[in-house]
Design a protein around this motif. Structure first.
Motif, PDB file in Angstrom:
ATOM      1  N   LEU A   1       0.828  -1.200   0.000  1.00 40.87           N
ATOM      2  CA  LEU A   1       0.000   0.000   0.000  1.00 40.87           C
ATOM      3  C   LEU A   1       0.867   1.256   0.000  1.00 40.87           C
ATOM      4  O   LEU A   1       0.575   2.237  -0.705  1.00 40.87           O
ATOM      5  N   ALA A   2       1.953   1.243   0.767  1.00 35.62           N
ATOM      6  CA  ALA A   2       2.839   2.406   0.831  1.00 35.62           C
ATOM      7  C   ALA A   2       3.423   2.721  -0.543  1.00 35.62           C
ATOM      8  O   ALA A   2       3.491   3.890  -0.947  1.00 35.62           O
ATOM      9  N   VAL A   3       3.836   1.693  -1.268  1.00 39.67           N
ATOM     10  CA  VAL A   3       4.417   1.901  -2.592  1.00 39.67           C
ATOM     11  C   VAL A   3       3.350   2.346  -3.587  1.00 39.67           C
ATOM     12  O   VAL A   3       3.595   3.192  -4.458  1.00 39.67           O
ATOM     13  N   ALA A   4       2.139   1.792  -3.480  1.00 40.32           N
ATOM     14  CA  ALA A   4       1.056   2.173  -4.390  1.00 40.32           C
ATOM     15  C   ALA A   4       0.703   3.653  -4.247  1.00 40.32           C
ATOM     16  O   ALA A   4       0.507   4.359  -5.244  1.00 40.32           O
ATOM     17  N   VAL A   5       0.617   4.143  -3.015  1.00 40.69           N
ATOM     18  CA  VAL A   5       0.310   5.555  -2.785  1.00 40.69           C
ATOM     19  C   VAL A   5       1.398   6.438  -3.395  1.00 40.69           C
ATOM     20  O   VAL A   5       1.107   7.454  -4.046  1.00 40.69           O
ATOM     21  N   SER A   6       2.657   6.057  -3.215  1.00 38.95           N
ATOM     22  CA  SER A   6       3.766   6.823  -3.788  1.00 38.95           C
ATOM     23  C   SER A   6       3.663   6.872  -5.307  1.00 38.95           C
ATOM     24  O   SER A   6       3.911   7.909  -5.933  1.00 38.95           O
ATOM     25  N   GLY A   7       3.309   5.756  -5.923  1.00 36.54           N
ATOM     26  CA  GLY A   7       3.162   5.721  -7.370  1.00 36.54           C
ATOM     27  C   GLY A   7       2.073   6.658  -7.869  1.00 36.54           C
ATOM     28  O   GLY A   7       2.246   7.351  -8.884  1.00 36.54           O
ATOM     29  N   MET A   8       0.971   6.723  -7.165  1.00 39.11           N
ATOM     30  CA  MET A   8      -0.120   7.607  -7.567  1.00 39.11           C
ATOM     31  C   MET A   8       0.292   9.080  -7.458  1.00 39.11           C
ATOM     32  O   MET A   8      -0.083   9.906  -8.304  1.00 39.11           O
TER      33      MET A   8
END
Length: 408
Positions: free
Chosen positions: A377-384
């Motif tokens: 989830l942490a990486v997904a938020v950064s990608g967005m």
């Protein structure tokens, strides 16, 4: 013998010497970065501490780089860089001594990473300010920046992989020791660099007045302002994969230090491909579009990592994230170096270094988010966040192009 077009910056003797030292030193730096992340994860097992190591090593750059920029515009950046290399060598030697003697603890590791961050606050702006003098010719400027990026990311490709095998064989302490020795190469190389004497600046103004002047100049310049606002966003969110690589390697893909080495090397592969493509360019025209592309590619890579079902899927996503970071940072660097006035280069490029160094805040946010909600989830938020930043920058990229053309 005339070097090929994509290596044309090597026609500068000063740059050849500088690049030789960097090839060796950066390899050691990446070995130490990998070893420090692995060591803290092994000692504590907490992603928060992994993020804290990254935070400690770069937060001083965010706090002190602008003041270093004022110093660089008043003093010889080459001499300041030589001093920084000696201090960094001593710091790596301390890491090696404590680890190899069995006295390393999490607080000691974080403390020494903080020391390295203070050194970086001087070293990184010096490197940026020396880019143009090392090129010696505006026509070579873009190639110098690209070759610096390729060297950095080639070391990122090779260094973590070597570190992974060394850690598995004899432990992380030897990575720190090799890094300390690698500084001998860069000091030897810098001793052979001889740049023209700089025109002395009248600096009767207080240093804070000089700093305000540099910030005002950057914020009033349409091209410089837009780039300096994008860079910290990418610095904050665009490198989450690097910070959480130990978590993905150990907990998600159930690997060991070699798995970590391969994941971090994947980032280097993508960065190397991006740097190679930039080295083939013949002019700075269109680099604003490359910046937008880089933010989008990096964001997509991070989202892919978050949903990766296996190591095989994650590897190319790590590579995409690495490519995006290079496209943004190298292209932004070239655009800034092309637009800035010479007498303000140290201060403006220190703001660029400062923008890159919001990375430690990203370390804390990413580490805390991963600890609470999981690494994916942490990486997904950064990608967005990166994808949104790409869209915002794209809306004003024509203004950046016009400002850079006007500077020429």
């Amino acid at each position: 013998m005339t070097p090929p077009h994509f290596l044309r910056a090597l026609s500068s003797p000063n740059y050849r010497r500088y690049l030789f030292g960097q090839c060796v030193s950066l390899l050691g730096n990446w070995m130490t970065s990998t070893a420090a992340l692995w060591l803290v994860f092994q000692m504590s097992g907490d992603p928060w501490h992994v993020g804290l190591v990254g935070f400690a090593s770069q937060i001083p750059v965010l706090l002190f780089a602008p003041f270093a920029g004022v110093l660089i515009d008043r003093r010889d950046p080459l001499q300041l860089m030589r001093l920084a290399q000696v201090l960094a060598m001593l710091q790596s030697a301390a890491l090696a001594t404590l680890t190899l003697t069995g006295h390393m603890t999490v607080p000691w590791l974080i403390g020494l990473c903080l020391v390295q961050g203070v050194i970086n606050a001087l070293d990184w702006p010096c490197r940026q300010a020396l880019t143009y003098p090392l090129a010696g010719d505006r026509k070579l400027l873009e190639n110098v920046i690209v070759l610096n990026s390729i060297t950095f990311n080639l070391a990122r490709l090779i260094g973590p992989a070597i570190a992974g095998f060394i850690i598995a064989a004899v432990g992380p302490g030897w990575c720190f020791a090799i890094d300390a020795l690698s500084y001998v190469a860069v000091l030897f190389a810098l001793a052979g660099v001889h740049l023209p004497a700089r025109v002395a600046r009248l600096h009767a103004a207080h240093p804070l007045a000089d700093l305000r002047e540099g910030v005002r100049y950057a914020m009033n310049h349409p091209s410089i302002r837009r780039i300096l606002l994008l860079v910290p966003v990418i610095g904050l969110a665009g490198f989450a994969h690097s910070i959480l690589a130990p978590v993905f390697a150990g907990k998600i893909f159930h690997g060991d230090a070699r798995t970590l080495g391969f994941l971090m090397s994947a980032t280097g592969v993508g960065a190397l491909i991006a740097g190679g493509s930039l080295s083939l360019r013949t002019a700075a025209t269109g680099l604003e579009r490359v910046v937008t592309l880089g933010a989008a590619v990096g964001g997509a890579g991070l989202v892919g990592i978050a949903f990766a079902p296996s190591f095989a899927w994650a590897y190319p996503c790590f590579a995409a994230a690495g490519a995006g970071g290079v496209l943004v940072m190298a292209s932004s660097n070239t655009l800034l170096q092309s637009a800035v006035d010479h007498d303000k280069r140290g201060r403006v490029m220190s703001l660029f270094s400062m923008g890159q160094s919001v990375f430690p805040l990203g370390c804390l946010l990413t580490g805390a988010t991963a600890s609470a909600f999981g690494a994916p989830l942490a990486v997904a938020v950064s990608g967005m966040v990166c994808l949104i930043a790409a869209g915002v920058f794209a809306r004003g990229q024509s203004r950046v192009a016009a400002a850079v053309q006007a500077a020429h």
